[in-house]
Scaffold this active site. Structure first.
Site, PDB file in Angstrom:
ATOM      1  N   HIS A 315     -31.864  -7.620  15.157  1.00  9.39           N
ATOM      2  CA  HIS A 315     -32.181  -7.140  16.505  1.00  9.39           C
ATOM      3  C   HIS A 315     -33.646  -7.407  16.792  1.00  9.39           C
ATOM      4  O   HIS A 315     -34.479  -7.270  15.890  1.00  9.39           O
ATOM      5  CB  HIS A 315     -31.886  -5.635  16.632  1.00  9.39           C
ATOM      6  CG  HIS A 315     -31.744  -5.211  18.055  1.00  9.39           C
ATOM      7  ND1 HIS A 315     -32.833  -4.903  18.841  1.00  9.39           N
ATOM      8  CD2 HIS A 315     -30.653  -5.096  18.852  1.00  9.39           C
ATOM      9  CE1 HIS A 315     -32.401  -4.602  20.041  1.00  9.39           C
ATOM     10  NE2 HIS A 315     -31.088  -4.713  20.082  1.00  9.39           N
ATOM     11  N   ASP A 373     -23.074  -4.168  17.721  1.00 10.65           N
ATOM     12  CA  ASP A 373     -21.979  -5.084  18.050  1.00 10.65           C
ATOM     13  C   ASP A 373     -21.120  -5.457  16.852  1.00 10.65           C
ATOM     14  O   ASP A 373     -19.982  -5.880  17.013  1.00 10.65           O
ATOM     15  CB  ASP A 373     -22.536  -6.347  18.708  1.00 10.65           C
ATOM     16  CG  ASP A 373     -23.014  -6.032  20.114  1.00 10.65           C
ATOM     17  OD1 ASP A 373     -22.444  -5.111  20.712  1.00 10.65           O
ATOM     18  OD2 ASP A 373     -23.949  -6.684  20.583  1.00 10.65           O
TER      19      ASP A 373
HETATM   20  N1  CMC Z   1     -28.425 -14.171  10.717  1.00  6.57           N
HETATM   21  C1  CMC Z   1     -29.243 -14.874   9.912  1.00  6.57           C
HETATM   22  N2  CMC Z   1     -30.587 -14.927  10.054  1.00  6.57           N
HETATM   23  C2  CMC Z   1     -31.114 -14.242  11.058  1.00  6.57           C
HETATM   24  C3  CMC Z   1     -30.327 -13.486  11.943  1.00  6.57           C
HETATM   25  C4  CMC Z   1     -28.946 -13.456  11.741  1.00  6.57           C
HETATM   26  N3  CMC Z   1     -28.150 -12.751  12.548  1.00  6.57           N
HETATM   27  N4  CMC Z   1     -31.126 -12.893  12.858  1.00  6.57           N
HETATM   28  C5  CMC Z   1     -32.375 -13.265  12.558  1.00  6.57           C
HETATM   29  N5  CMC Z   1     -32.369 -14.081  11.464  1.00  6.57           N
HETATM   30  C6  CMC Z   1     -33.539 -14.634  10.766  1.00  6.57           C
HETATM   31  C7  CMC Z   1     -34.109 -15.836  11.504  1.00  6.57           C
HETATM   32  O1  CMC Z   1     -33.539 -17.036  11.061  1.00  6.57           O
HETATM   33  C8  CMC Z   1     -35.577 -15.705  11.158  1.00  6.57           C
HETATM   34  O2  CMC Z   1     -35.749 -16.169   9.836  1.00  6.57           O
HETATM   35  P1  CMC Z   1     -37.109 -16.945   9.397  1.00  6.57           P
HETATM   36  O3  CMC Z   1     -38.199 -15.925   9.565  1.00  6.57           O
HETATM   37  O4  CMC Z   1     -36.873 -17.342   7.990  1.00  6.57           O
HETATM   38  O5  CMC Z   1     -37.254 -18.095  10.345  1.00  6.57           O
HETATM   39  C9  CMC Z   1     -35.821 -14.202  11.135  1.00  6.57           C
HETATM   40  O6  CMC Z   1     -34.553 -13.627  10.791  1.00  6.57           O
HETATM   41  C10 CMC Z   1     -36.303 -13.635  12.471  1.00  6.57           C
HETATM   42  O7  CMC Z   1     -35.347 -14.041  13.462  1.00  6.57           O
HETATM   43  P2  CMC Z   1     -35.678 -14.247  15.004  1.00  6.57           P
HETATM   44  O8  CMC Z   1     -34.652 -15.191  15.577  1.00  6.57           O
HETATM   45  O9  CMC Z   1     -37.127 -14.631  15.152  1.00  6.57           O
HETATM   46  O10 CMC Z   1     -35.476 -12.792  15.553  1.00  6.57           O
HETATM   47  P3  CMC Z   1     -35.305 -12.394  17.059  1.00  6.57           P
HETATM   48  O11 CMC Z   1     -35.891 -11.046  17.191  1.00  6.57           O
HETATM   49  O12 CMC Z   1     -35.808 -13.457  17.969  1.00  6.57           O
HETATM   50  O13 CMC Z   1     -33.710 -12.363  17.211  1.00  6.57           O
HETATM   51  C11 CMC Z   1     -31.483 -11.683  17.532  1.00  6.57           C
HETATM   52  C12 CMC Z   1     -32.956 -11.237  17.427  1.00  6.57           C
HETATM   53  C13 CMC Z   1     -30.627 -10.456  17.865  1.00  6.57           C
HETATM   54  C14 CMC Z   1     -31.326 -12.704  18.655  1.00  6.57           C
HETATM   55  C15 CMC Z   1     -31.063 -12.301  16.187  1.00  6.57           C
HETATM   56  O14 CMC Z   1     -31.213 -11.370  15.148  1.00  6.57           O
HETATM   57  C16 CMC Z   1     -29.619 -12.825  16.228  1.00  6.57           C
HETATM   58  O15 CMC Z   1     -29.406 -13.959  16.654  1.00  6.57           O
HETATM   59  N6  CMC Z   1     -28.630 -11.997  15.761  1.00  6.57           N
HETATM   60  C17 CMC Z   1     -27.238 -12.390  15.845  1.00  6.57           C
HETATM   61  C18 CMC Z   1     -26.742 -12.135  17.244  1.00  6.57           C
HETATM   62  C19 CMC Z   1     -26.524 -10.682  17.514  1.00  6.57           C
HETATM   63  O16 CMC Z   1     -25.907  -9.959  16.729  1.00  6.57           O
HETATM   64  N7  CMC Z   1     -27.011 -10.234  18.693  1.00  6.57           N
HETATM   65  C20 CMC Z   1     -26.755  -8.870  19.167  1.00  6.57           C
HETATM   66  C21 CMC Z   1     -28.019  -8.069  19.304  1.00  6.57           C
HETATM   67  S1  CMC Z   1     -27.605  -6.342  19.538  1.00  6.57           S
HETATM   68  C22 CMC Z   1     -26.869  -6.247  21.083  1.00  6.57           C
HETATM   69  C23 CMC Z   1     -27.814  -6.312  22.182  1.00  6.57           C
HETATM   70  O17 CMC Z   1     -28.666  -5.426  22.300  1.00  6.57           O
HETATM   71  O18 CMC Z   1     -27.670  -7.258  23.003  1.00  6.57           O
END
Ligand code: CMC
Length: 439
Positions: A315, A373
């Protein structure tokens, strides 16, 4: 709303000869201080750059507060853990819209107001027929919500607080009907009219699952589970879809059009589409060998060269545990118990995946925990809601948050049209050559 300035200031200094600048610091009631940069461009000719809003507050709000490090979520000051256990969804809607939980009389009045608006215009059915039967429910829902702007032209007057309130009530009341219509249309069943003697969640389930030849039997555990899904998704401060609604409505557009924009944004797999994506991910793992293949799947997720993510994990704000996930996990076990599904292979797979991910260093180091989710998809699947409808249910629940945030923005005398700036990195000025001279 008048903002409170701290006695401290931030001083911005430059190495390019620009004079240093003192910037006011604003204080909220709780949460990080905010450096007020509104005068920055006028005073220095420079913008700030924060494309993913990693450090930028785009508005002030009194509705929802999240402390991502503590894993805390408050609606109007009330902890989500208390609301989920002691309130129902319509009480939470009253809270989010009007600022406080209703007393007994206010609750009766609010429920009656919402209930009076549960039917949708009969013409909606003809509008639905324009869609292919296999259209994704979110594409249908986007269309139906946007179409409400044509059915309620009186709501276009955003400067009238009464009309804004009526639009909010109409949206909260009609969304369950619109989601159920999208579902019934996709399965080719007759539409089921709302029944106003049922609770909000029970009425929705009946509109989804009753047919003219078979009445729907209300199951209290399942109704309560769905009501909790609604409560947990009701608002989440300035997430992508809420920010979309605010930006869209800042032009003064029709509120139903702005909410349709929120539905569009929510659809993406990084946001509301995650519950559908999480369930599809489980199906894929199951198809490829089930629990025995989890290790292989996790290795793919961790591989920097693959774009595979563990859906339903991580998240942007919660870097501790998503407090909604704890509550949804509890509900998940209750529902699986009620339906005798604890041994279902898909649910076993989900639980095995959760355990492995929670122990794996990759996820622990990055503070990637299951989000709401991950579990809400499992609960909805168990209830019998088709996977493609999950995000529409999220939209139904989030509608109160969207419209409350929209109304809050419009009521703020200082609100302006949202107009981000950019760091331009394209071609500088050049001349158009005649066609025969172009390279
Ligand atoms: N699976 C694997 N790796 C992940 C994931 C994941 N679900 N989420 C983040 N990472 C890794 C990412 O690759 C990065 O690694 P590194 O530092 O080695 O490059 C690190 O964690 C930080 O990730 P980020 O993409 O910079 O984090 P963010 O804050 O931009 O992304 C997110 C948040 C929710 C988009 C992401 O965690 C994600 O894509 N999760 C899966 C989709 C999901 O479940 N979304 C629902 C969110 S809750 C409902 C809502 O409020 O909408």
């Amino acid at each position: 709303m008048a903002l409170t300035a701290s006695e401290h200031k931030a001083t911005l200094s430059f190495t390019d000869g620009t004079a240093p600048l003192d910037l006011p610091i604003l204080k909220g009631t709780v949460g990080p201080d905010v450096i007020d940069i509104r005068q920055l461009y006028a005073k220095t000719g420079k913008f700030t750059y924060d494309s993913g809003f990693m450090s930028t507050a785009a508005c002030n709000s009194t509705i929802t507060y999240i402390d991502g490090d503590k894993g805390e979520l408050l609606y109007r000051g009330y902890p989500i853990e208390q609301l989920a256990v002691q309130s129902d969804f319509l009480e939470v809607c009253h809270l989010i819209l009007f600022g406080d939980l209703p007393n007994a009389d206010q609750k009766k009045d609010f429920v009656a107001r919402v209930t009076k608006h549960t039917m949708v215009h009969e013409q909606m059915q003809f509008f639905l027929r324009g869609f292919r039967r296999d259209a994704h429910p979110m594409s249908i829902l986007m269309g139906l919500v946007a179409a409400m702007s044509a059915f309620y032209p009186d709501s276009a007057n955003l400067s009238d607080p009464w009309q804004r309130e009526v639009s909010a009530i109409r949206l909260i009341a009609k969304l369950p009907n619109l989601v159920a219509l999208s579902y019934k249309y996709s399965v080719g069943q007759p539409y089921v009219y709302p029944r106003n003697d049922l609770s909000y969640a029970a009425n929705f389930m009946r509109m989804m699952f009753a047919t003219p030849c078979e009445e729907y039997k209300v199951n209290d555990v399942l109704v309560r589970a769905l009501d909790r899904i609604f409560i947990l998704h009701a608002d989440h401060e300035q997430n992508a879809s809420t920010s979309t609604v605010r930006l869209c409505a800042s032009s003064g557009t029709n509120p139903f059009a702005a909410i349709a924009a929120g539905v569009a944004c929510l659809w993406g797999p990084a946001h509301g589409g995650a519950n559908e994506a999480a369930l599809n991910m489980l199906y894929d793992i199951q198809k490829n060998g089930g629990v025995a293949k989890i290790g292989e799947f996790i290795a793919q997720v961790k591989d920097k060269n693959s774009s595979v993510r563990l859906m339903g994990f991580g998240h942007r704000v919660y870097k501790n545990y998503d407090p909604r996930a704890k509550l949804m996990r509890e509900t998940c076990h209750e529902v699986l118990g009620e339906l005798g599904l604890h041994d279902d292979p898909l649910f076993k797979l989900a639980m095995a995946l959760e355990k492995i991910a929670l122990e794996d260093d990759y996820f622990v180091q990055r503070k990637l925990y299951p989000n709401v989710d991950f579990y809400s998809g499992i609960v909805q699947k168990a209830i019998g809601i088709p996977v493609s409808l999950f995000t529409a249910i999220f939209a139904l629940a989030r509608t109160v948050g969207w419209i409350a945030q929209l109304n809050e923005m419009i009521a703020d005398p200082e609100y302006k049209i949202g107009r981000p700036r950019q760091l331009f990195t394209g071609a500088t000025r050049r001349e158009v050559l005649p066609l025969h001279l172009r390279p």
